[in-house]
Scaffold this motif. Sequence first.
Motif, PDB file in Angstrom:
ATOM      1  N   VAL A 150      40.795  41.173  51.683  1.00 47.02           N
ATOM      2  CA  VAL A 150      40.813  42.294  50.738  1.00 47.02           C
ATOM      3  C   VAL A 150      42.225  42.836  50.571  1.00 47.02           C
ATOM      4  CG1 VAL A 150      40.310  43.970  52.561  1.00 47.02           C
ATOM      5  CG2 VAL A 150      39.757  44.531  50.184  1.00 47.02           C
ATOM      6  N   CYS A 197      42.157  36.377  43.968  1.00 52.43           N
ATOM      7  CA  CYS A 197      40.733  36.544  43.641  1.00 52.43           C
ATOM      8  C   CYS A 197      40.062  35.207  43.355  1.00 52.43           C
ATOM      9  CB  CYS A 197      40.575  37.461  42.431  1.00 52.43           C
ATOM     10  SG  CYS A 197      41.010  39.185  42.703  1.00 52.43           S
ATOM     11  N   HIS A 235      39.137  33.964  46.934  1.00 50.97           N
ATOM     12  CA  HIS A 235      38.003  34.896  46.909  1.00 50.97           C
ATOM     13  C   HIS A 235      38.324  36.205  47.641  1.00 50.97           C
ATOM     14  CE1 HIS A 235      35.688  31.623  45.234  1.00 50.97           C
ATOM     15  NE2 HIS A 235      36.021  30.861  46.259  1.00 50.97           N
ATOM     16  N   LYS A 276      38.950  40.107  47.603  1.00 52.02           N
ATOM     17  CA  LYS A 276      38.591  41.267  46.792  1.00 52.02           C
ATOM     18  C   LYS A 276      39.826  42.140  46.595  1.00 52.02           C
ATOM     19  CE  LYS A 276      33.811  41.373  48.435  1.00 52.02           C
ATOM     20  NZ  LYS A 276      32.769  42.161  49.148  1.00 52.02           N
ATOM     21  N   TYR A 325      41.265  45.766  44.955  1.00 52.70           N
ATOM     22  CA  TYR A 325      40.986  47.098  44.422  1.00 52.70           C
ATOM     23  C   TYR A 325      42.312  47.731  44.015  1.00 52.70           C
ATOM     24  CZ  TYR A 325      36.497  46.409  46.736  1.00 52.70           C
ATOM     25  OH  TYR A 325      35.284  45.906  47.131  1.00 52.70           O
ATOM     26  N   LYS A 333      36.002  39.192  38.189  1.00 57.03           N
ATOM     27  CA  LYS A 333      34.824  39.441  39.023  1.00 57.03           C
ATOM     28  C   LYS A 333      35.144  40.120  40.347  1.00 57.03           C
ATOM     29  CE  LYS A 333      32.166  35.604  37.062  1.00 57.03           C
ATOM     30  NZ  LYS A 333      31.440  34.334  37.352  1.00 57.03           N
ATOM     31  N   LEU A 334      36.215  39.735  40.995  1.00 59.61           N
ATOM     32  CA  LEU A 334      36.524  40.289  42.315  1.00 59.61           C
ATOM     33  C   LEU A 334      37.617  41.353  42.262  1.00 59.61           C
ATOM     34  CD1 LEU A 334      36.425  37.092  44.568  1.00 59.61           C
ATOM     35  CD2 LEU A 334      34.665  38.838  44.268  1.00 59.61           C
ATOM     36  N   ARG A 376      38.692  45.193  40.953  1.00 62.10           N
ATOM     37  CA  ARG A 376      38.239  46.492  40.464  1.00 62.10           C
ATOM     38  C   ARG A 376      39.456  47.368  40.198  1.00 62.10           C
ATOM     39  NH1 ARG A 376      34.643  43.792  39.995  1.00 62.10           N
ATOM     40  NH2 ARG A 376      32.497  43.928  40.771  1.00 62.10           N
TER      41      ARG A 376
END
Length: 211
Positions: free
Chosen positions: A51, A72, A76, A78, A80, A106-107, A109
């Motif tokens: 992350v 991402c 994969h 994440k 933010y 998708k991953l 935000r």
Amino acid sequence: MPPAAVAVASGDCGLSTDSVGSKGWGLPRYGAELYGCKEAVRREIHSAREVIALVMDSFTDMDIFKDLQEACSKRHVKVYILLDQASFPHFLKMCSNLGVNIEEQKLMRVRNINGNTYYTRSGAKIVGKVHEKFMLVDGIRVTTGSYSFTWTDGKLNSSNIIILSGPAVEHFDLEFQILYAESKPINPWLLSCSQEREMANQLIKPWISKT
């Protein structure tokens, strides 16, 4: 308390990693590998495995954004991102120039944040800006300093960052949670305006090429 690993980067001296106490500073050592703020940030992004949590006042650097996209899509990770609302249109313009629809990531935000709100005696509303700049990686390291993710800070302005690990990271983790709770989703009007401009550009460019 275990020592904190500290790395310092700037446009002048580059970056060097050292292990120091919680009250100390990491200074470039003779013969150490040196590199600038942007390269240090990109290395941190490339090292992420789970992350990335980012707070930034302005974000228009395409290379760094592509690195986040790659994290991402390929690993994969994440991501933010909390951005100051006043600079958000510039971020959307960058995405548009890259042909990226932020809603389709998708991953990833992306949300808006503001500074404090102040009301004058006359009733006027003044909204402050966010000047915090830090990036958490996998919850174990944090990059912070005066460096913004912009072309001007990467090429022109004098900036610095410090990369921390150890107990200090917990404070930034908590701060991100607080800011995320206070953040707002992307204004649909801003997205629609950005998409309309992109459609207009696609219509105008072929016409210009024929003239």
